[in-house]
Design a protein around this motif. Structure first.
Motif, PDB file in Angstrom:
ATOM      1  N   THR A   1      28.559  30.019  50.999  1.00  8.94           N
ATOM      2  CA  THR A   1      29.442  31.071  50.498  1.00  8.94           C
ATOM      3  C   THR A   1      29.952  30.747  49.099  1.00  8.94           C
ATOM      4  O   THR A   1      30.147  29.583  48.744  1.00  8.94           O
ATOM      5  N   ALA A   2      30.163  31.792  48.322  1.00  7.02           N
ATOM      6  CA  ALA A   2      30.896  31.698  47.063  1.00  7.02           C
ATOM      7  C   ALA A   2      32.342  32.078  47.344  1.00  7.02           C
ATOM      8  O   ALA A   2      32.614  32.967  48.162  1.00  7.02           O
ATOM      9  N   ARG A   3      33.280  31.414  46.652  1.00 10.08           N
ATOM     10  CA  ARG A   3      34.694  31.581  46.970  1.00 10.08           C
ATOM     11  C   ARG A   3      35.511  31.835  45.696  1.00 10.08           C
ATOM     12  O   ARG A   3      35.206  31.281  44.639  1.00 10.08           O
ATOM     13  N   ILE A   4      36.545  32.645  45.839  1.00  5.94           N
ATOM     14  CA  ILE A   4      37.558  32.778  44.792  1.00  5.94           C
ATOM     15  C   ILE A   4      38.910  32.575  45.462  1.00  5.94           C
ATOM     16  O   ILE A   4      39.161  33.104  46.549  1.00  5.94           O
ATOM     17  N   THR A   5      39.758  31.776  44.811  1.00  2.00           N
ATOM     18  CA  THR A   5      40.994  31.336  45.453  1.00  2.00           C
ATOM     19  C   THR A   5      42.158  31.447  44.486  1.00  2.00           C
ATOM     20  O   THR A   5      42.026  31.133  43.296  1.00  2.00           O
ATOM     21  N   TYR A   6      43.294  31.880  45.012  1.00  2.00           N
ATOM     22  CA  TYR A   6      44.543  31.901  44.247  1.00  2.00           C
ATOM     23  C   TYR A   6      45.492  30.880  44.864  1.00  2.00           C
ATOM     24  O   TYR A   6      45.764  30.912  46.066  1.00  2.00           O
ATOM     25  N   ARG A   7      46.003  29.994  44.033  1.00  2.00           N
ATOM     26  CA  ARG A   7      46.936  28.964  44.485  1.00  2.00           C
ATOM     27  C   ARG A   7      48.329  29.266  43.950  1.00  2.00           C
ATOM     28  O   ARG A   7      48.506  29.561  42.771  1.00  2.00           O
ATOM     29  N   PHE A   8      49.333  29.190  44.823  1.00  2.00           N
ATOM     30  CA  PHE A   8      50.703  29.445  44.427  1.00  2.00           C
ATOM     31  C   PHE A   8      51.273  28.181  43.784  1.00  2.00           C
ATOM     32  O   PHE A   8      51.241  27.108  44.349  1.00  2.00           O
TER      33      PHE A   8
END
Length: 259
Positions: free
Chosen positions: A244-251
Motif C-alpha cells: 500500500t501507498a500511504r499518506i499520513t497527518y501527524r498532530f
C-alpha cells in the motif's frame, strides 16, 4: 664631535617627552567582525498521534482440502484495497517506537476448478482485513524506516459453484447444462502479520510512505450447508500479501534545536 653631542642630546630629549605625548592621545577603538547570528535548525520529530489513508494491491493464496476426501487445489485471490490507519509514535534519539491500527476494505477474488470434484468451481473473496501492530524504526531527520508486527483479521466469503449435470439426448449426444447451483459460506479469521515500510516527511505534519505486509492466517474449517443438510466441509488455509501507498497527518510540529 660637536655634532655627535648635539644628536645624542636630541635623542635623549625626545625619549623623555614621548611618554607624556603618548599619554595625551585618546585610546583608539579596536574594530572586530561581529559573530554571525545563531540560526535555529528544525529537526523533524516523528512523535505524536497520527491518522491517514492508504490504498494499494493485495493477493491472498488460498488452499482448499475437502475434509476426509482429497485436496481441491489452490488459487490466488487478488485485487485492490483502500483503508485508513491511526497510531501513535514516540521518538527517542533516532529510534522510533509506535503502535498502529489499520482497517481496509478489499476486493481480492480468485477461483479454480476443484481437483476432487471436477464439476465444482471453488472461489474465495476477501472483502476486508485489519491489522493491530507495534512498530520500531530508525529516523534520519524526515526519513523513517520501520518494521512492524502484530495481529491480523480477515473477512472472507467462500463459494462452490456446481455445474448442472448433462443429460444425453435420444441421439446419444449430451446436452449442455442449463444452469447450476452455488453454495456460499462466510468466515472471519485471526492470524499474525509482519511488515516493513518507509515514510518521508514532506511538511512539518505530513508524510508519504509505502508499506508491505504479509498476513499469516490460521487455517479454518468452513462448512457449506443446504436446506437438506451439510453439503461439504473444507479446511481452507490462507496467507495474504499487501502493498500500500500511504499518506499520513501527524498532530504536532517539528522540534526546534540550536546547532
Amino acid at each position: 664631535m660637536k655634532n655627535l653631542l648635539l644628536v645624542t642630546a636630541s635623542l635623549v630629549a625626545l625619549s623623555a617627552t614621548a611618554p607624556a605625548f603618548g599619554a595625551d592621545l585618546a585610546e583608539q577603538p579596536v574594530y572586530t567582525r561581529a559573530a554571525p547570528p545563531r540560526v535555529a535548525a528544525a529537526l523533524y520529530d516523528w512523535s505524536g498521534l497520527y491518522v491517514g489513508f492508504n490504498g494499494g494491491w493485495g493477493s491472498g493464496h488460498n488452499s482448499w482440502d475437502a475434509t476426509g476426501v482429497a485436496a481441491e487445489g489452490s488459487h490466488d485471490a487478488s485485487g485492490v484495497t483502500l483503508g485508513g490507519q491511526i497510531g501513535y509514535r514516540w521518538q527517542m534519539g533516532q529510534v522510533v517506537f509506535g503502535v498502529e491500527g489499520q482497517g481496509n476494505v478489499a476486493d481480492f477474488r480468485g477461483s479454480n476448478v476443484s481437483l476432487a470434484f471436477p464439476t465444482d468451481t471453488i472461489s474465495t473473496k476477501t472483502d476486508a482485513f485489519g491489522l493491530i501492530a507495534g512498530q520500531i524504526g530508525y529516523a534520519v531527520n524526515n526519513v523513517l524506516l520501520y518494521a512492524k508486527g502484530g495481529a491480523a483479521v480477515t473477512s472472507n466469503t467462500y463459494q462452490i459453484s456446481r455445474a448442472a449435470p448433462t443429460t444425453p439426448t435420444p441421439g446419444g449426444q449430451p446436452t449442455q447444462p442449463t444452469g447450476g447451483q452455488s453454495f456460499s459460506a462466510d468466515d472471519t479469521r485471526w492470524g499474525a502479520a509482519v511488515g516493513a515500510g518507509a515514510e518521508v516527511g514532506f511538511a512539518p505534519n505530513w508524510s508519504l510512505g509505502i508499506e508491505y505486509d504479509h498476513l499469516f492466517m490460521q487455517p479454518a474449517k468452513v462448512t457449506f450447508t443446504t436446506a437438506g443438510g451439510v453439503l461439504a466441509t473444507d479446511r481452507i488455509s490462507q496467507d495474504i500479501d499487501v502493498v500500500t501507498a500511504r499518506i499520513t497527518y501527524r498532530f504536532g510540529g517539528p522540534l526546534v534545536v540550536l546547532p
